[in-house]
Design a protein around this motif. Structure first.
Motif, PDB file in Angstrom:
ATOM      1  N   VAL A  30       0.858  -1.179   0.000  1.00  0.00           N
ATOM      2  CA  VAL A  30       0.000   0.000   0.000  1.00  0.00           C
ATOM      3  C   VAL A  30       0.895   1.231   0.000  1.00  0.00           C
ATOM      4  O   VAL A  30       1.522   1.570   1.006  1.00  0.00           O
ATOM      5  N   ARG A  31       0.973   1.891  -1.167  1.00  0.00           N
ATOM      6  CA  ARG A  31       1.771   3.110  -1.301  1.00  0.00           C
ATOM      7  C   ARG A  31       0.917   4.369  -1.230  1.00  0.00           C
ATOM      8  O   ARG A  31       1.408   5.420  -0.825  1.00  0.00           O
ATOM      9  N   LEU A  33      -2.639   6.032   0.189  1.00  0.00           N
ATOM     10  CA  LEU A  33      -3.784   5.947   1.089  1.00  0.00           C
ATOM     11  C   LEU A  33      -4.645   7.190   0.882  1.00  0.00           C
ATOM     12  O   LEU A  33      -4.170   8.314   1.062  1.00  0.00           O
ATOM     13  N   LEU A  99       0.118  -0.129   6.993  1.00  0.00           N
ATOM     14  CA  LEU A  99       0.344   1.189   6.402  1.00  0.00           C
ATOM     15  C   LEU A  99       1.787   1.662   6.567  1.00  0.00           C
ATOM     16  O   LEU A  99       2.060   2.841   6.363  1.00  0.00           O
ATOM     17  N   VAL A 102       3.289   3.300   3.223  1.00  0.00           N
ATOM     18  CA  VAL A 102       2.567   4.386   2.550  1.00  0.00           C
ATOM     19  C   VAL A 102       3.530   5.538   2.282  1.00  0.00           C
ATOM     20  O   VAL A 102       4.255   5.984   3.166  1.00  0.00           O
ATOM     21  N   VAL A 105      -0.455  10.345   1.397  1.00  0.00           N
ATOM     22  CA  VAL A 105      -1.788  10.336   1.984  1.00  0.00           C
ATOM     23  C   VAL A 105      -2.569  11.487   1.363  1.00  0.00           C
ATOM     24  O   VAL A 105      -2.059  12.609   1.264  1.00  0.00           O
ATOM     25  N   VAL A 127       0.807   5.769   9.768  1.00  0.00           N
ATOM     26  CA  VAL A 127       1.434   6.225   8.520  1.00  0.00           C
ATOM     27  C   VAL A 127       2.805   6.806   8.834  1.00  0.00           C
ATOM     28  O   VAL A 127       2.959   7.546   9.821  1.00  0.00           O
TER      29      VAL A 127
END
Length: 464
Positions: A30-31, A33, A99, A102, A105, A127
């Motif tokens: 997951v890059r 969010l 996360l 990530v 955002v 994060v």
């Protein structure tokens, strides 16, 4: 970065696209969010992201519920997750969502979020601090300022054209139709309802031109003669302009400068505030459905029939002489329209007077009913009615203990000691059929002449 722009999911997706381009395909995680207000926004933004070239080969997940997110992440890793803070916090609590990888955002439609939400705080705590952060909103509300102060400290602000410039031309008539899905699905109904001789469909971006043109071709609008699609300029004197979503202030002003008869915006409910900013002094009003329009047309036909009947009876000379001086200043049709407006006002006032009289009569009837009920309660004798005990002397009392009745004297509990005592050995009899002497049947022992039986040997309880 804090971008202030209309709540168009296509624009928000283009601001979030660089994070997908930087994501490594060989190490999926997951890059990106994206935080959105609700599940509907998650679906729309995921659909807008999937159409971008940077999303090719990337897996995007719309987190509409914790169970759905858990099931989708269990089938494989994702490059981007789009959902509300409450849904993502529930997935974090179940150890489903990670996360720590990530890199960006996005706070999408931040003016609809709660800056004091505990779920939002728990999600952003997972994060990394070095992750880039982007916020999009329509205007800088106090809630948006609180989000910027907490999570985007010293963010650079970019204000896009969300409102026309001062002194710009204003559209004469603006209608809107709210939809929850794709606005292109409502486009055929709007065109059929208004039946304009020429129409222009204004789309938010150039990528929406071809799909909208194909949608028009499927219902017979080919060649662009009756309806053409544009993302900017609108031909002059176009009768109808239909906007899919909320356009930019520049595109809106180009449409207004074309001087159309009316503009109809097909928008989501959350886009109404942005539409009001674009409208300026004009007040957008909802587009009536077909049934409402039919009723209005029927009312206009009845008014015209009344005028025809009045004219068929003969020319009213007195009214003509009274209105003749106005012909030097106004057109005859304008005078007739003003007279029709006065007629409508008079009838509306009469309808209001009738309604007020009906309400006044109902109120008087209710007051009279209350007075009658109060008078009935005062005239009602004491003890009358259920629940009012009244005087016990007004009604017969129940049978008292110790008093004589028709069936004889009922013994009281205090009289139990006065009853004659039963002799020893006397057995009470229940009736004449049970009356027998004690010698009729032996009650134990042996009679004279009977042979006694030998005693039974004792049983061994241990062998039982």
């Amino acid at each position: 970065m804090a971008y202030f722009l209309p709540p168009d999911w296509g624009r928000i997706a283009r601001h979030a696209a660089p994070a997908l381009e930087r994501a490594a395909a060989d190490a999926p995680a997951v890059r990106l969010l994206v935080l959105v207000p609700d599940a509907t926004a998650a679906l729309h933004l995921t659909r807008a992201l999937s159409t971008l070239p940077s999303a090719a080969g990337r897996r995007l997940i719309a987190a509409t519920s914790p169970a759905r997110l858990q099931r989708l992440l269990g089938s494989g890793p994702a490059d981007a997750v789009i959902g509300s803070a409450e849904t993502l916090a529930a997935a974090l609590g179940a150890s489903v969502l990670k996360l720590d990888g990530v890199s960006q955002v996005v706070f999408a439609a931040a003016d609809e979020m709660d800056a004091e939400s505990e779920a939002l705080s728990s999600v952003l705590a997972e994060v990394p601090r070095e992750a880039a952060r982007i916020l999009t909103a329509l205007v800088a509300t106090p809630g948006v300022e609180s989000l910027i102060e907490r999570y985007l400290h010293r963010a650079r602000r970019v204000v896009e054209d969300v409102a026309p410039a001062e002194g710009a031309a204003v559209a004469p008539t603006i209608r809107y139709l709210t939809v929850n899905g794709d606005p292109r699905e409502a486009l055929p109904g709007v065109l059929d309802e208004l039946d304009a001789p020429s129409a222009a469909v204004l789309v938010p971006a150039e990528s929406d031109v071809a799909p909208t043109r194909d949608a028009l071709a499927r219902i017979g609008y080919t060649g662009g003669a009756l309806a053409h699609v544009t993302d900017g300029e609108v031909a002059a004197n176009t009768s109808l302009v239909v906007t899919l979503g909320v356009p930019s202030a520049t595109a809106w002003q180009l449409a207004v400068d074309a001087q159309p008869s009316q503009i109809v915006a097909i928008v989501a409910p959350r886009d109404l505030e942005a539409l009001r900013l674009l409208s300026g002094a004009s007040v957008p009003r909802p587009l009536a459905d077909r049934a409402s329009i039919s009723r209005a047309r029927a009312a206009e036909m009845r008014r015209r029939a009344e005028l025809r009947a009045e004219l068929a009876d003969g020319m009213p000379s007195r009214e003509v002489l009274a209105l003749e001086p106005l012909l030097r200043e106004y057109d005859g049709l304008e005078i007739a329209a003003a007279a029709l407006r006065l007629l409508e006002r008079t009838r509306a006032a009469q309808a209001e007077a009738v309604l007020a009289a009906e309400q006044r009569v109902r109120s008087q009837m209710r007051e009279a009913q209350k007075e009658r009920e109060a008078a009935d309660r005062e005239e009602r004798p004491r003890g009358f009615g259920r629940g009012d005990r009244g005087d016990r002397g007004d009604r017969p009392r129940s049978f008292d203990r110790g008093e004589r009745s028709d069936r004889g004297e009922r013994p009281r509990s205090s009289d139990r000691g006065t009853r004659p005592a039963r002799s020893v050995g006397e057995r009470p009899r229940s009736g004449p059929s049970r009356d027998r002497s004690r010698d009729d049947k032996p009650r134990g022992g042996f009679r004279s002449g009977d042979k006694p039986r030998s005693p039974r040997p004792p049983r061994d309880r241990g062998n039982r």
